[in-house]
Design a protein around this motif. Structure first.
Motif, short mmCIF file in Angstrom:
data_model
loop_
_atom_site.label_atom_id
_atom_site.label_comp_id
_atom_site.label_asym_id
_atom_site.label_seq_id
_atom_site.Cartn_x
_atom_site.Cartn_y
_atom_site.Cartn_z
N ILE A 17 0.84 -1.20 0.00
CA ILE A 17 0.00 0.00 0.00
C ILE A 17 0.88 1.24 0.00
O ILE A 17 0.67 2.18 -0.78
CB ILE A 17 -0.94 0.01 1.23
CG1 ILE A 17 -1.96 -1.12 1.12
CG2 ILE A 17 -1.65 1.35 1.35
CD1 ILE A 17 -2.77 -1.32 2.37
N PHE A 18 1.89 1.21 0.86
CA PHE A 18 2.82 2.33 0.94
C PHE A 18 3.45 2.58 -0.44
O PHE A 18 3.50 3.71 -0.93
CB PHE A 18 3.88 2.01 1.99
CG PHE A 18 5.02 2.96 2.04
CD1 PHE A 18 4.82 4.31 2.23
CD2 PHE A 18 6.32 2.49 1.91
CE1 PHE A 18 5.89 5.18 2.28
CE2 PHE A 18 7.40 3.35 1.97
CZ PHE A 18 7.18 4.70 2.14
N MET A 19 3.92 1.51 -1.09
CA MET A 19 4.54 1.66 -2.40
C MET A 19 3.50 2.08 -3.45
O MET A 19 3.81 2.86 -4.34
CB MET A 19 5.20 0.35 -2.84
CG MET A 19 6.42 -0.05 -2.02
SD MET A 19 7.67 1.24 -1.86
CE MET A 19 8.14 1.48 -3.56
N VAL A 21 0.94 3.94 -3.03
CA VAL A 21 0.71 5.38 -2.89
C VAL A 21 1.86 6.14 -3.55
O VAL A 21 1.65 7.15 -4.25
CB VAL A 21 0.56 5.76 -1.40
CG1 VAL A 21 0.52 7.27 -1.23
CG2 VAL A 21 -0.69 5.14 -0.81
N ILE A 22 3.08 5.63 -3.39
CA ILE A 22 4.23 6.28 -4.04
C ILE A 22 4.13 6.15 -5.57
O ILE A 22 4.34 7.12 -6.30
CB ILE A 22 5.55 5.69 -3.51
CG1 ILE A 22 5.77 6.19 -2.08
CG2 ILE A 22 6.72 6.08 -4.41
CD1 ILE A 22 7.07 5.83 -1.48
N ILE A 26 3.95 9.49 -8.08
CA ILE A 26 4.91 9.94 -9.09
C ILE A 26 4.28 9.99 -10.48
O ILE A 26 4.95 10.38 -11.43
CB ILE A 26 6.21 9.10 -9.12
CG1 ILE A 26 5.91 7.64 -9.38
CG2 ILE A 26 7.04 9.31 -7.88
CD1 ILE A 26 7.14 6.86 -9.75
N PHE B 124 -5.61 -3.15 4.40
CA PHE B 124 -6.23 -2.06 3.64
C PHE B 124 -6.97 -1.09 4.55
O PHE B 124 -7.08 0.09 4.25
CB PHE B 124 -7.15 -2.61 2.55
CG PHE B 124 -6.40 -2.89 1.29
CD1 PHE B 124 -6.00 -1.85 0.46
CD2 PHE B 124 -6.04 -4.18 0.93
CE1 PHE B 124 -5.27 -2.08 -0.69
CE2 PHE B 124 -5.31 -4.43 -0.22
CZ PHE B 124 -4.93 -3.38 -1.04
N MET B 127 -5.02 1.98 5.66
CA MET B 127 -4.61 2.97 4.65
C MET B 127 -4.46 4.40 5.21
O MET B 127 -3.41 5.01 5.02
CB MET B 127 -5.60 2.94 3.50
CG MET B 127 -5.14 3.73 2.33
SD MET B 127 -4.67 2.62 1.02
CE MET B 127 -4.98 3.60 -0.39
N ILE B 130 -1.46 4.63 7.33
CA ILE B 130 -0.20 4.58 6.60
C ILE B 130 0.13 5.96 6.04
O ILE B 130 1.26 6.44 6.14
CB ILE B 130 -0.27 3.54 5.46
CG1 ILE B 130 -0.48 2.15 6.05
CG2 ILE B 130 0.99 3.56 4.61
CD1 ILE B 130 -0.84 1.09 5.04
N GLN B 131 -0.90 6.60 5.48
CA GLN B 131 -0.68 7.95 4.94
C GLN B 131 -0.26 8.92 6.05
O GLN B 131 0.65 9.72 5.86
CB GLN B 131 -1.94 8.44 4.24
CG GLN B 131 -2.08 7.82 2.86
CD GLN B 131 -3.46 7.99 2.25
OE1 GLN B 131 -4.45 8.18 2.98
NE2 GLN B 131 -3.54 7.89 0.94
N VAL B 134 3.41 8.36 6.99
CA VAL B 134 4.36 8.97 6.06
C VAL B 134 4.49 10.46 6.36
O VAL B 134 5.60 11.01 6.42
CB VAL B 134 3.90 8.75 4.60
CG1 VAL B 134 4.81 9.49 3.63
CG2 VAL B 134 3.89 7.27 4.26
N VAL B 150 11.48 10.72 -2.24
CA VAL B 150 11.11 9.37 -2.68
C VAL B 150 12.34 8.47 -2.70
O VAL B 150 12.25 7.26 -2.57
CB VAL B 150 10.48 9.44 -4.09
CG1 VAL B 150 10.03 8.07 -4.56
CG2 VAL B 150 9.32 10.40 -4.11
N TYR B 156 11.74 5.02 3.85
CA TYR B 156 11.26 3.64 3.73
C TYR B 156 11.54 2.87 5.02
O TYR B 156 10.72 2.11 5.51
CB TYR B 156 11.96 2.94 2.56
CG TYR B 156 11.62 3.53 1.22
CD1 TYR B 156 10.59 3.01 0.46
CD2 TYR B 156 12.32 4.62 0.73
CE1 TYR B 156 10.26 3.55 -0.77
CE2 TYR B 156 12.01 5.18 -0.49
CZ TYR B 156 10.98 4.63 -1.24
OH TYR B 156 10.66 5.19 -2.44
N VAL B 159 9.04 3.76 7.71
CA VAL B 159 7.70 3.25 7.41
C VAL B 159 7.67 1.73 7.58
O VAL B 159 6.70 1.17 8.10
CB VAL B 159 7.25 3.67 5.99
CG1 VAL B 159 5.95 3.01 5.62
CG2 VAL B 159 7.11 5.18 5.91
#
Lengths: 184, 217
Positions: A17-19, A21-22, A26, B124, B127, B130-131, B134, B150, B156, B159
């Motif tokens: 999920i984290f990836m 979103v990335i 992009i 899920f 979600m 998770i946001q 970050v 990024v 990473y 997280v």
């Protein structure tokens, strides 16, 4: 060999999920880059330059969760998230995701899920590049390009996959090893 | 239509269209997906967005193929329309399928092991967390004058540490609530798999095969 348990499944999904979103975030960067390169007929180059980021979920999941199938599942779920968020490739995202994941999985399969170092990463980057390139030969009509341009695309793709899927993954892995959450 | 069958249909058609070059089938698929989206009351803004994005990418791709390759006009039309097929079919699927219903269907109809179905669902539901995580990691780094991009391994790393924590806790919570991997389960809500679903699936697939192999341009 290790088997999947509920904890690993949740972990691989969270990473995906984290990836995802990335991947989705992009999208605009890709659009701008593609727009800048498009007039010169170099639009595919934008794809090649950024591809490394899109295939990163595979090697990252494969390194963190050392179970067969982790790379494929991580990348596939990342693609699912990207598609539901409204990514720019629609239905083909799922197929690309599976192939990208399987491409990096091949690197781990070839080393028997035993070695987790540079060798595996370089191998995984190479298999990812080859598998995804074959897919693009068909999907994006790459087969119609002149050979020198095709070679350029292949080399740029490998470099991108190597930098993000290889170098960056290794650096993340090093931090996790130093924090004693992963074995060296 | 049953979500699992719908997903299978989507993937099969997308896969076939990627390898076989018949632009008239592509156009037919675009029209059908568009009609299905209109029928399901997808907003105009969404449709406009779904059209502008592939329009740009398909044009750019065709332009590069013209400049850097030797593709025939027929092939260029195929590539151009193919982009729209992917995006419209993807749009039809994602805008008319609820992820929760899809996961339930995969577990009940497609026999996905329940540990995967519930593992996915558990993650899920995290979600928003998770946001938020970050954002927290980035803000914490900014307070020390460090900007995380990024390509920053530290982003990473942090997280993933949080993800490991959460997955441990969630797995423990599920176990303590009686979730046993591989144990038979009953379902409060069942996803129907009707004969009608199979008919729609079979006929759609058959029509696409006829279109692809009957010799259309």
């Amino acid at each position: 060999m290790k088997r999947w348990h509920i904890r690993d499944i949740i972990l691989v999904t969270i990473i995906a999920i984290f990836m995802g979103v990335i991947f989705w975030a992009i999208g605009p960067v890709y659009t701008i880059l593609a727009a800048a390169l498009a007039p010169a007929g170099l639009q595919p180059l934008a794809n090649e330059l950024l591809l490394g980021i899109w295939v990163m979920a595979g090697p990252l999941a494969g390194f963190v969760i050392r179970i067969p199938g982790a790379a494929t599942l991580g990348e596939l779920l990342g693609a699912v998230v990207e598609m539901f968020l409204g990514g720019i490739w629609g239905a083909s995202t799922l197929i690309s995701g599976t192939l990208q994941g399987f491409g990096s999985e091949l690197g781990f399969i070839l080393t028997g899920y035993k070695r987790y170092g540079w060798f595996t990463l370089v191998l995984s980057a190479l298999t990812t590049t080859i598998v995804t390139f074959i897919w693009d030969l068909f999907r994006s009509g790459y087969a119609a390009y002149h050979l020198p341009f095709l070679l350029l695309l292949f080399c740029v793709r490998f470099l991108s996959v190597f930098i993000f899927g290889g170098v960056l993954t290794k650096l993340i892995n090093n931090l996790l090893v130093r924090a004693h959450v992963l074995k060296d | 239509m049953n979500p699992s069958l719908k997903l299978t249909l989507l993937i099969l058609i997308a896969l076939e269209v990627s390898f076989i070059q018949v632009w008239s089938v592509n156009v037919a698929l675009i029209v059908v997906s568009l009609l299905l989206m209109l029928f399901n009351h997808v907003s105009w803004r969404r449709l406009l967005w779904l059209t502008l994005v592939p329009l740009f990418f398909a044009s750019a791709l065709v332009w590069s193929l013209m400049l850097r390759g030797d593709a025939s006009t027929h092939f260029l039309i195929v590539i151009f329309t193919r982009m729209f097929v992917y995006v419209y079919m993807g749009g039809w699927f994602t805008l008319t399928t609820k992820p929760l219903w899809l996961t339930r269907s995969l577990e009940q109809n497609a026999k996905l092991p329940s540990k995967f179905a519930y593992g996915f669902l558990a993650a899920f539901n995290l979600m928003p967390k998770i946001q938020a995580e970050v954002a927290t990691v980035r803000a914490a780094a900014l307070m020390r004058g460090e900007v995380l991009h990024v390509w920053s391994p530290r982003l990473y790393f942090k997280v993933i540490l949080a993800a490991m924590n959460w997955s441990d806790q969630l797995a423990a919570a599920m176990t303590s609530h009686g979730f046993v991997e591989g144990a038979p389960r009953t379902h409060a809500l069942t996803v129907p798999l009707l004969a009608r679903d199979w008919w729609i699936f079979g006929i759609s697939l058959l029509l696409v095969q006829v279109g692809l192999f009957v010799g259309l341009p």
